[in-house]
Design an enzyme around this catalytic site. Structure first.
Site, PDB file in Angstrom:
ATOM      1  N   THR A 161      48.102  24.820  59.898  1.00  0.00           N
ATOM      2  CA  THR A 161      48.156  24.520  61.608  1.00  0.00           C
ATOM      3  C   THR A 161      46.920  23.610  61.912  1.00  0.00           C
ATOM      4  OG1 THR A 161      49.191  26.627  62.018  1.00  0.00           O
ATOM      5  CG2 THR A 161      48.149  25.308  64.090  1.00  0.00           C
ATOM      6  N   GLU A 207      38.035  53.527  47.419  1.00  0.00           N
ATOM      7  CA  GLU A 207      38.051  53.110  49.138  1.00  0.00           C
ATOM      8  C   GLU A 207      38.521  54.371  49.775  1.00  0.00           C
ATOM      9  OE1 GLU A 207      37.584  49.029  51.140  1.00  0.00           O
ATOM     10  OE2 GLU A 207      38.665  49.813  52.430  1.00  0.00           O
ATOM     11  N   ARG A 227      62.625  73.091  29.339  1.00  0.00           N
ATOM     12  CA  ARG A 227      62.862  71.972  28.936  1.00  0.00           C
ATOM     13  C   ARG A 227      64.252  72.244  27.855  1.00  0.00           C
ATOM     14  NH1 ARG A 227      60.241  67.252  27.815  1.00  0.00           N
ATOM     15  NH2 ARG A 227      61.442  65.433  28.849  1.00  0.00           N
ATOM     16  N   HIS A 232      39.950  48.686  43.567  1.00  0.00           N
ATOM     17  CA  HIS A 232      38.701  49.175  44.325  1.00  0.00           C
ATOM     18  C   HIS A 232      39.134  49.650  45.542  1.00  0.00           C
ATOM     19  CE1 HIS A 232      36.681  47.617  48.274  1.00  0.00           C
ATOM     20  NE2 HIS A 232      35.857  47.924  47.465  1.00  0.00           N
ATOM     21  N   ASN A 233      40.330  49.111  46.261  1.00  0.00           N
ATOM     22  CA  ASN A 233      40.519  49.765  47.566  1.00  0.00           C
ATOM     23  C   ASN A 233      41.286  50.891  47.431  1.00  0.00           C
ATOM     24  OD1 ASN A 233      40.814  46.685  48.112  1.00  0.00           O
ATOM     25  ND2 ASN A 233      42.074  46.722  49.515  1.00  0.00           N
ATOM     26  N   LYS A 290      40.484  44.781  42.340  1.00  0.00           N
ATOM     27  CA  LYS A 290      40.455  44.407  44.197  1.00  0.00           C
ATOM     28  C   LYS A 290      41.093  45.744  45.165  1.00  0.00           C
ATOM     29  CE  LYS A 290      39.628  44.192  48.358  1.00  0.00           C
ATOM     30  NZ  LYS A 290      40.786  43.313  49.062  1.00  0.00           N
ATOM     31  N   VAL A 336      39.501  33.911  59.855  1.00  0.00           N
ATOM     32  CA  VAL A 336      38.160  34.809  59.620  1.00  0.00           C
ATOM     33  C   VAL A 336      37.854  34.675  58.060  1.00  0.00           C
ATOM     34  CG1 VAL A 336      36.496  36.129  60.479  1.00  0.00           C
ATOM     35  CG2 VAL A 336      38.960  35.622  61.707  1.00  0.00           C
ATOM     36  N   SER A 391      35.799  40.805  48.416  1.00  0.00           N
ATOM     37  CA  SER A 391      35.459  42.451  49.922  1.00  0.00           C
ATOM     38  C   SER A 391      33.802  42.275  50.066  1.00  0.00           C
ATOM     39  CB  SER A 391      35.909  44.056  48.971  1.00  0.00           C
ATOM     40  OG  SER A 391      35.249  44.635  49.435  1.00  0.00           O
TER      41      SER A 391
HETATM   42  P1  2AM Z   1      48.175  28.901  59.962  1.00  0.00           P
HETATM   43  O1  2AM Z   1      46.891  28.609  60.517  1.00  0.00           O
HETATM   44  O2  2AM Z   1      48.767  27.890  59.786  1.00  0.00           O
HETATM   45  O3  2AM Z   1      49.158  29.557  60.846  1.00  0.00           O
HETATM   46  C1  2AM Z   1      46.078  33.693  57.560  1.00  0.00           C
HETATM   47  O4  2AM Z   1      47.357  34.016  58.169  1.00  0.00           O
HETATM   48  C2  2AM Z   1      46.407  32.458  57.335  1.00  0.00           C
HETATM   49  O5  2AM Z   1      47.154  31.563  56.543  1.00  0.00           O
HETATM   50  C3  2AM Z   1      46.673  31.420  58.194  1.00  0.00           C
HETATM   51  O6  2AM Z   1      45.825  30.460  57.965  1.00  0.00           O
HETATM   52  C4  2AM Z   1      47.289  30.911  58.284  1.00  0.00           C
HETATM   53  O7  2AM Z   1      47.677  29.534  58.716  1.00  0.00           O
HETATM   54  C5  2AM Z   1      47.816  30.793  56.516  1.00  0.00           C
HETATM   55  N1  2AM Z   1      49.449  30.765  56.640  1.00  0.00           N
HETATM   56  C6  2AM Z   1      50.004  32.114  56.843  1.00  0.00           C
HETATM   57  N2  2AM Z   1      51.505  31.761  56.409  1.00  0.00           N
HETATM   58  C7  2AM Z   1      51.264  30.509  55.811  1.00  0.00           C
HETATM   59  C8  2AM Z   1      52.086  29.753  54.876  1.00  0.00           C
HETATM   60  N3  2AM Z   1      53.454  29.838  55.094  1.00  0.00           N
HETATM   61  N4  2AM Z   1      51.779  28.492  54.661  1.00  0.00           N
HETATM   62  C9  2AM Z   1      50.775  28.225  55.202  1.00  0.00           C
HETATM   63  N5  2AM Z   1      49.793  28.597  55.687  1.00  0.00           N
HETATM   64  C10 2AM Z   1      50.051  29.739  55.870  1.00  0.00           C
END
Ligand code: 2AM
Length: 485
Positions: free
Chosen positions: A37, A193, A448, A189-190, A186, A15, A131
């Site tokens: 993927t 937070e 000490r 920042h967290n 970052k 996302v 963020s």
């Molecule tokens: P994916 O869709 O092929 O699982 C968040 O998990 C993002 O990181 C996704 O786009 C995921 O790809 C990617 N991701 C997680 N592990 C990965 C890896 N070892 N190599 C490449 N992309 C990876």
């Protein structure tokens, strides 16, 4: 596939990645996308990115070939080994001067390492904090880039145009500094937070248990607070949370289980604070407060055995609320001062030239801790770029002075009512410790030296000279060199 036409490429279509791509597209940049993927590339192109200029690639070579030079490749993949794996896959197709940007939630030490190893190959690495969650990524996040400075001019127009803007149009994105400093900022920042959220939770419990306010009344109090110096995103959403009703019409807040989760960035901040020897106590208490909340079963058990004070609800409603508000505000000042102490210590340790005022500006909009208050921090560093501690700026020292009695009263009320306020009280103790020229560590040093011959320095001798006393007349005259003072 068209060659050399895309301004930037992004790998990782979860996302956050998708939303950043759409945000860049909205601002007129041509973006190529790739995902391990590859079916997710097609899904994205055919749905969320339908009708945009986004270009989907099914192979790494196609993806790279579609980019203008120097190639700008942003990774939004899972933090950890996935980043290293993806960089390894990319490297054969990159040339000197190309730029790799990691926008995930990476640990700053990983970014330090990646920046150095890629620089040795002529590749410019940026590790950047992003963020603001999903909505921020889509509409304007806070972006905190650090790494190889030679890369900045090539990504600056893209990052600054997609970032959140403060009222005068200044983007919440500027160059942070060298190495892993972007991810470090970052992380801080967290951590902050975590502290801000804990402070709000303590105010909530104190107003609920000490004064007996209902969720509707709390919604009103937080709405009022959001109109003043506490004006911030977290106070705003808190008022909305209190007003929210469950399907049966009762306040939803009362139905939510009190066991907090955490993903680890608060813990990372505390680990770094321990490494640097910096007393970042408020974030520490915020992390531990989540830990205490998580042992729910043990607390339920203990609540049947251990009793607190039998204090009647307070009657001075307006004064009570104002004490809590001031305690929250003063504690927040302490928390940011501690966070900045850690930032400065890390900058010294890792030899980063950090723009401390600029960092406050980057947090002014887009991110979770965005607030009116951060403008005050920016102003303090504008007034004095070498300010050694935020608490010494006149705005903050005057505020603490003015609110101090009420802040103490807020802490005392909590203790009287048996309401836990670890963050309020650690802020108070830090303030009292930091403003004390002579702490009881003279006794600690004596102890000490007594049991371990660790030696001590004297107030009537120059610093750096160490003395040992034979406290009992029984020990030898040899002092320990095992420990440093
Ligand atoms: P994916 O869709 O092929 O699982 C968040 O998990 C993002 O990181 C996704 O786009 C995921 O790809 C990617 N991701 C997680 N592990 C990965 C890896 N070892 N190599 C490449 N992309 C990876």
């Amino acid at each position: 596939m068209p060659q050399d036409t895309c301004d930037i490429g992004l790998i990782g279509l979860a996302v956050m990645g998708q939303n950043l791509v759409l945000n860049m597209n909205d601002h007129g940049f041509k973006v190529a996308v790739y995902n391990r993927t590859t079916s997710k590339v097609d899904e994205f192109i055919n749905h969320e990115a339908k009708g945009t200029n986004v270009l989907g690639a099914h192979t790494m070579p196609d993806f790279i070939a579609s980019l203008k030079r120097p190639r700008r490749v942003m990774l939004m993949v899972k933090a950890g080994s996935a980043v290293d794996q993806t960089i390894d896959e990319l490297l054969p197709f990159l040339e000197a001067g190309d730029i790799v940007i990691d926008g995930g939630n990476s640990l700053f030490t990983d970014s330090n390492r990646r920046e150095a190893s890629l620089a040795a190959k002529g590749i410019l690495f940026i590790g950047t904090g992003v963020s603001g969650g999903e909505e921020g990524a889509r509409l304007g996040p806070s972006i905190m880039p650090g790494g190889n400075a030679a890369a900045w001019e090539h990504v600056k127009p893209i990052f600054q145009s997609i970032a959140a803007k403060v009222e005068d149009g200044t983007p919440c994105c500027d160059w942070v500094g060298e190495g892993g400093s972007g991810h470090y900022v970052k992380m801080i920042h967290n951590g902050i937070e975590y502290g801000d959220m804990q402070l709000i939770c303590e105010a909530y419990q104190l107003l609920k248990d000490g004064l007996g306010l209902t969720p509707d009344e709390l919604a009103g109090v937080f709405t009022e607070w959001n109109k003043g110096e506490l004006d911030s995103y977290l106070i705003e959403i808190t008022s909305e949370i209190f007003a929210k009703k469950d399907e049966d019409g009762s306040p939803l807040i009362d139905k939510i289980l009190d066991a907090a989760g955490q993903k680890g960035t608060g813990k990372w901040t505390c680990e770094s604070a321990l490494d640097m020897g910096m007393p970042v106590t408020l974030i520490g208490e915020a992390v531990f407060a989540r830990c205490l909340s998580a042992i729910k079963d043990a607390r339920v058990e203990a609540s049947k055995v251990l009793t607190g004070p039998a204090t009647a609800k307070a009657a001075d409603r307006a004064e009570f609320i104002e004490d809590v508000r001031r305690a929250l505000y003063c504690s927040k000042i302490i928390s940011y001062a501690q966070g900045y102490m850690l930032l400065s210590a890390a900058a010294r340790e890792y030899k980063w030239n950090l723009n401390l005022g600029g960092i406050a500006l980057m947090w002014r909009g887009g991110c979770i801790i965005r607030s009116r208050f951060l403008a005050r921090i920016k102003e303090a560093f504008d007034k004095n770029p070498t300010l050694s501690n935020l608490l010494l700026d006149s705005f903050f020292s005057d505020t603490l002075d003015k609110y101090q009695a009420s802040w103490r009263s807020g802490c005392i009320r909590a203790i009287q009512h048996g309401v836990p306020v670890p963050a309020f009280s650690t802020a108070m103790s830090f303030f009292d410790g930091f403003r004390t020229a002579r702490l009881p560590a003279n006794l600690l040093q004596a102890q000490r030296d007594f049991f371990g011959a660790h030696t001590y320095e004297r107030v009537d001798q120059p610093r750096g000279q160490f003395f040992h006393t034979n406290w009992t007349g029984r020990g030898g005259r040899v002092s320990s060199t095992t420990y440093t003072v």
